[in-house]
Design a protein around this motif. Structure first.
Motif, PDB file in Angstrom:
ATOM      1  N   GLY A 167      44.573  41.590  47.045  1.00  0.00           N
ATOM      2  CA  GLY A 167      45.104  40.979  45.736  1.00  0.00           C
ATOM      3  C   GLY A 167      44.218  39.819  45.507  1.00  0.00           C
ATOM      4  N   ALA A 168      43.783  38.858  46.561  1.00  0.00           N
ATOM      5  CA  ALA A 168      42.997  37.722  46.228  1.00  0.00           C
ATOM      6  C   ALA A 168      41.766  37.964  45.501  1.00  0.00           C
ATOM      7  CB  ALA A 168      42.891  36.875  47.433  1.00  0.00           C
ATOM      8  N   VAL A 169      41.068  39.110  46.044  1.00  0.00           N
ATOM      9  CA  VAL A 169      39.779  39.737  45.680  1.00  0.00           C
ATOM     10  C   VAL A 169      39.862  40.081  43.919  1.00  0.00           C
ATOM     11  CG1 VAL A 169      38.198  41.783  45.593  1.00  0.00           C
ATOM     12  CG2 VAL A 169      38.827  40.477  47.531  1.00  0.00           C
ATOM     13  N   LEU A 170      41.087  40.857  43.624  1.00  0.00           N
ATOM     14  CA  LEU A 170      41.313  41.274  42.259  1.00  0.00           C
ATOM     15  C   LEU A 170      41.411  40.024  41.539  1.00  0.00           C
ATOM     16  CD1 LEU A 170      43.492  44.353  43.082  1.00  0.00           C
ATOM     17  CD2 LEU A 170      41.057  44.426  42.608  1.00  0.00           C
ATOM     18  N   ALA A 171      42.245  39.096  42.034  1.00  0.00           N
ATOM     19  CA  ALA A 171      42.663  37.864  41.080  1.00  0.00           C
ATOM     20  C   ALA A 171      41.330  37.112  40.695  1.00  0.00           C
ATOM     21  CB  ALA A 171      43.740  36.918  41.750  1.00  0.00           C
ATOM     22  N   ALA A 172      40.519  36.725  41.819  1.00  0.00           N
ATOM     23  CA  ALA A 172      39.215  36.144  41.794  1.00  0.00           C
ATOM     24  C   ALA A 172      38.075  36.805  40.932  1.00  0.00           C
ATOM     25  CB  ALA A 172      38.806  35.540  43.086  1.00  0.00           C
ATOM     26  N   TYR A 173      38.011  38.080  41.143  1.00  0.00           N
ATOM     27  CA  TYR A 173      36.811  38.847  40.658  1.00  0.00           C
ATOM     28  C   TYR A 173      36.785  39.774  39.599  1.00  0.00           C
ATOM     29  CZ  TYR A 173      34.794  36.309  44.766  1.00  0.00           C
ATOM     30  OH  TYR A 173      34.549  35.439  45.587  1.00  0.00           O
ATOM     31  N   HIS A 174      38.250  40.207  39.596  1.00  0.00           N
ATOM     32  CA  HIS A 174      38.463  41.505  38.776  1.00  0.00           C
ATOM     33  C   HIS A 174      39.721  41.176  37.926  1.00  0.00           C
ATOM     34  CE1 HIS A 174      35.348  43.469  40.925  1.00  0.00           C
ATOM     35  NE2 HIS A 174      35.913  43.375  41.823  1.00  0.00           N
ATOM     36  N   ALA A 175      39.909  40.040  37.415  1.00  0.00           N
ATOM     37  CA  ALA A 175      41.082  39.699  36.440  1.00  0.00           C
ATOM     38  C   ALA A 175      40.686  40.531  35.119  1.00  0.00           C
ATOM     39  CB  ALA A 175      41.340  38.278  36.268  1.00  0.00           C
ATOM     40  N   ASP A 176      40.751  41.698  34.985  1.00  0.00           N
ATOM     41  CA  ASP A 176      40.722  42.546  33.934  1.00  0.00           C
ATOM     42  C   ASP A 176      41.809  43.301  33.672  1.00  0.00           C
ATOM     43  OD1 ASP A 176      39.770  45.201  32.723  1.00  0.00           O
ATOM     44  OD2 ASP A 176      37.792  44.090  32.369  1.00  0.00           O
ATOM     45  N   PRO A 177      42.042  43.609  32.216  1.00  0.00           N
ATOM     46  CA  PRO A 177      43.393  44.601  32.100  1.00  0.00           C
ATOM     47  C   PRO A 177      43.279  45.922  32.573  1.00  0.00           C
ATOM     48  CG  PRO A 177      42.793  43.188  29.979  1.00  0.00           C
ATOM     49  CD  PRO A 177      41.764  42.951  31.274  1.00  0.00           C
ATOM     50  N   ALA A 178      42.152  46.308  32.793  1.00  0.00           N
ATOM     51  CA  ALA A 178      41.788  47.730  33.353  1.00  0.00           C
ATOM     52  C   ALA A 178      42.368  47.992  34.602  1.00  0.00           C
ATOM     53  CB  ALA A 178      40.604  48.241  32.984  1.00  0.00           C
ATOM     54  N   THR A 179      42.390  46.829  35.536  1.00  0.00           N
ATOM     55  CA  THR A 179      42.408  46.837  36.790  1.00  0.00           C
ATOM     56  C   THR A 179      43.707  47.500  37.353  1.00  0.00           C
ATOM     57  OG1 THR A 179      40.979  45.091  37.393  1.00  0.00           O
ATOM     58  CG2 THR A 179      42.478  45.558  39.204  1.00  0.00           C
ATOM     59  N   ARG A 180      43.737  48.798  38.178  1.00  0.00           N
ATOM     60  CA  ARG A 180      44.981  49.013  38.681  1.00  0.00           C
ATOM     61  C   ARG A 180      44.847  49.309  40.133  1.00  0.00           C
ATOM     62  NH1 ARG A 180      46.134  47.595  34.358  1.00  0.00           N
ATOM     63  NH2 ARG A 180      47.125  48.884  32.476  1.00  0.00           N
ATOM     64  N   VAL A 181      46.127  49.297  40.672  1.00  0.00           N
ATOM     65  CA  VAL A 181      46.355  49.964  42.156  1.00  0.00           C
ATOM     66  C   VAL A 181      47.203  51.175  42.013  1.00  0.00           C
ATOM     67  CG1 VAL A 181      47.635  49.273  44.210  1.00  0.00           C
ATOM     68  CG2 VAL A 181      46.362  47.579  43.094  1.00  0.00           C
ATOM     69  N   LEU A 182      46.456  52.401  42.387  1.00  0.00           N
ATOM     70  CA  LEU A 182      47.099  53.520  42.638  1.00  0.00           C
ATOM     71  C   LEU A 182      47.717  53.920  44.063  1.00  0.00           C
ATOM     72  CD1 LEU A 182      44.983  53.731  40.148  1.00  0.00           C
ATOM     73  CD2 LEU A 182      44.513  56.016  40.813  1.00  0.00           C
ATOM     74  N   ALA A 183      49.115  54.072  43.890  1.00  0.00           N
ATOM     75  CA  ALA A 183      49.739  54.292  45.154  1.00  0.00           C
ATOM     76  C   ALA A 183      50.311  55.648  45.207  1.00  0.00           C
ATOM     77  CB  ALA A 183      50.928  53.271  45.233  1.00  0.00           C
ATOM     78  N   ALA A 184      49.995  56.498  46.491  1.00  0.00           N
ATOM     79  CA  ALA A 184      50.138  57.720  46.547  1.00  0.00           C
ATOM     80  C   ALA A 184      51.312  57.633  47.345  1.00  0.00           C
ATOM     81  CB  ALA A 184      49.200  58.441  47.153  1.00  0.00           C
ATOM     82  N   TRP A 185      52.590  58.451  47.230  1.00  0.00           N
ATOM     83  CA  TRP A 185      53.824  58.548  47.751  1.00  0.00           C
ATOM     84  C   TRP A 185      54.271  59.759  48.116  1.00  0.00           C
ATOM     85  CZ3 TRP A 185      55.693  53.551  48.569  1.00  0.00           C
ATOM     86  CH2 TRP A 185      55.333  52.567  47.716  1.00  0.00           C
ATOM     87  N   ARG A 186      54.768  60.118  49.458  1.00  0.00           N
ATOM     88  CA  ARG A 186      55.742  61.026  49.669  1.00  0.00           C
ATOM     89  C   ARG A 186      57.175  60.693  49.851  1.00  0.00           C
ATOM     90  NH1 ARG A 186      52.378  65.658  50.998  1.00  0.00           N
ATOM     91  NH2 ARG A 186      50.302  64.912  51.990  1.00  0.00           N
TER      92      ARG A 186
END
Length: 367
Positions: A50-69
């Motif tokens: 989360g800190a990496v994304l906030a500091a270096y990838h604060a782009d509207p396209a950034t996503r976290v994909l979570a796979a669930w069972r």
């Protein structure tokens, strides 16, 4: 507590999230999954990523994909936008987040087997559904590049060959400090003992409390500015984004991952070396290391590193992860972990053309 799925018979679903709006359930599941799998924490956990994304990838396209069972997290893939062209065609590439101090990634999809393959395929399918035309997956633990390539094949997606990435050095400390020293060369043992005994007026500080780390950040950054990295200019020196990232980690990492900051000071109190360590289940991990280039003769960096290694052994830690590959680390290492990378092309004519163009260019270059 949510954990990695052990039910390969349950259907896999994927949810997409903005990194600044993760549901608490996902944050907890992500942290538990990384810990349960023994991943390279904290680098693959939610607070660090989360800190990496906030500091270096604060782009509207950034996503976290979570796979669930069901309600159980089965895998996870953070994706950021990257620019990419093949044969003059602009391609929308997405890939794993990265920064100068993040060089390993793990989708937390469990052990090899049909269940993991199903999860990886579901994550790739979701990445392409989110608009990616190519997916660049860097610095995966060894074996996962091939696993992703196999999953891509089930979707009809082409890939570039899996390529070796960095080998990250580490040192096992199972035999304690004396046992570890016995594995080193005579010259290296002499250098370590010389550094520990010949510090003279230099003082080594070990800071492992959040408030102490916060108060010492400016000293660390001042050392970096006087180091060979800091004086080398763009590409090596810390940026404002780097400093903000490091400050964020001090505030947001959980206590178990916070780690420590080692400083070497001269008789006036001026910091000459700074060694930032993070913590994880396997032990501690080198995050950054700097020393004042003008004080090279006093070897403050060696002194900080030797003191850290001795303390890790005395704390009965099983391992120190050097999180890098340099000649310096190689002298201290007892082993290295392999990583690998690959690019995956979206199924369809455009992806096939882009992949073919890359193959043609590679053949022309290697003739």
């Amino acid at each position: 507590m949510l954990s990695l799925s052990r039910r390969p018979d349950a259907a896999v679903s994927v949810t997409l999230h903005r990194p600044d709006a993760l549901p608490p359930k996902l944050h907890r599941a992500w942290a538990d999954a990384a810990a349960a799998q023994g991943a390279a924490l904290p680098y693959c956990g939610p607070d660090y990523v989360g800190a990496v994304l906030a500091a270096y990838h604060a782009d509207p396209a950034t996503r976290v994909l979570a796979a669930w069972r069901g309600d159980t997290l089965a895998g996870l893939l953070p994706l950021v936008a990257r620019g990419h062209r093949r044969l003059g065609l602009p391609l929308r590439e997405m890939g794993l987040p990265r920064n100068p101090n993040t060089i390993n990634s793990d989708p937390l999809a469990g052990p090899p087997g049909p269940a993991r393959s199903e999860v990886l395929a579901a994550l790739l399918r979701a990445g392409f559904a989110a608009g990616a035309e190519t997916l660049m997956l860097d610095h995966l633990p060894a074996g996962l590049g091939s696993a992703f390539a196999d999953a891509a094949a089930t979707l009809g997606a082409g890939t570039d060959p899996v390529t070796p990435s960095r080998h990250l050095h580490y040192a096992r400390l199972d035999g304690g400090w004396d046992g570890y020293l016995a594995t080193r060369s005579g010259n290296h043992r002499w250098q370590i003992r010389k550094a520990l005994k010949g510090a003279g007026a230099l003082q080594v500080q070990r800071l492992d409390r959040r408030a102490a780390l916060r108060d010492a950040l400016d000293d660390w950054f001042a050392v970096e500015a006087r180091s060979w990295q800091g004086t080398a200019g763009a590409g090596a020196a810390m940026t404002a984004a780097d400093r903000g990232f490091h400050r964020s980690l001090v505030e947001t990492l959980p206590d178990a991952a916070l780690g420590e900051l080692w400083l070497v000071r001269d008789a006036t109190g001026r910091a000459l070396a700074a060694l930032r360590m993070l913590a994880g289940p396997r032990g501690r991990s080198v995050h950054t290391m700097h020393f004042d280039a003008a004080a090279r003769a006093a070897a403050p960096g060696l002194l900080a590193f030797a003191a850290m290694m001795r303390a890790a052994a005395e704390d009965a830690l099983p391992e120190v992860d050097f999180h890098g590959r340099t000649a310096f680390f190689e002298r201290w290492a007892t082993g290295a972990r392999a990583h690998e990378s690959l690019r995956i092309y979206r199924p369809g004519p455009k992806g096939a053309l882009a992949r073919h163009g890359r193959l043609v260019l590679r053949r022309l270059v290697t003739r």
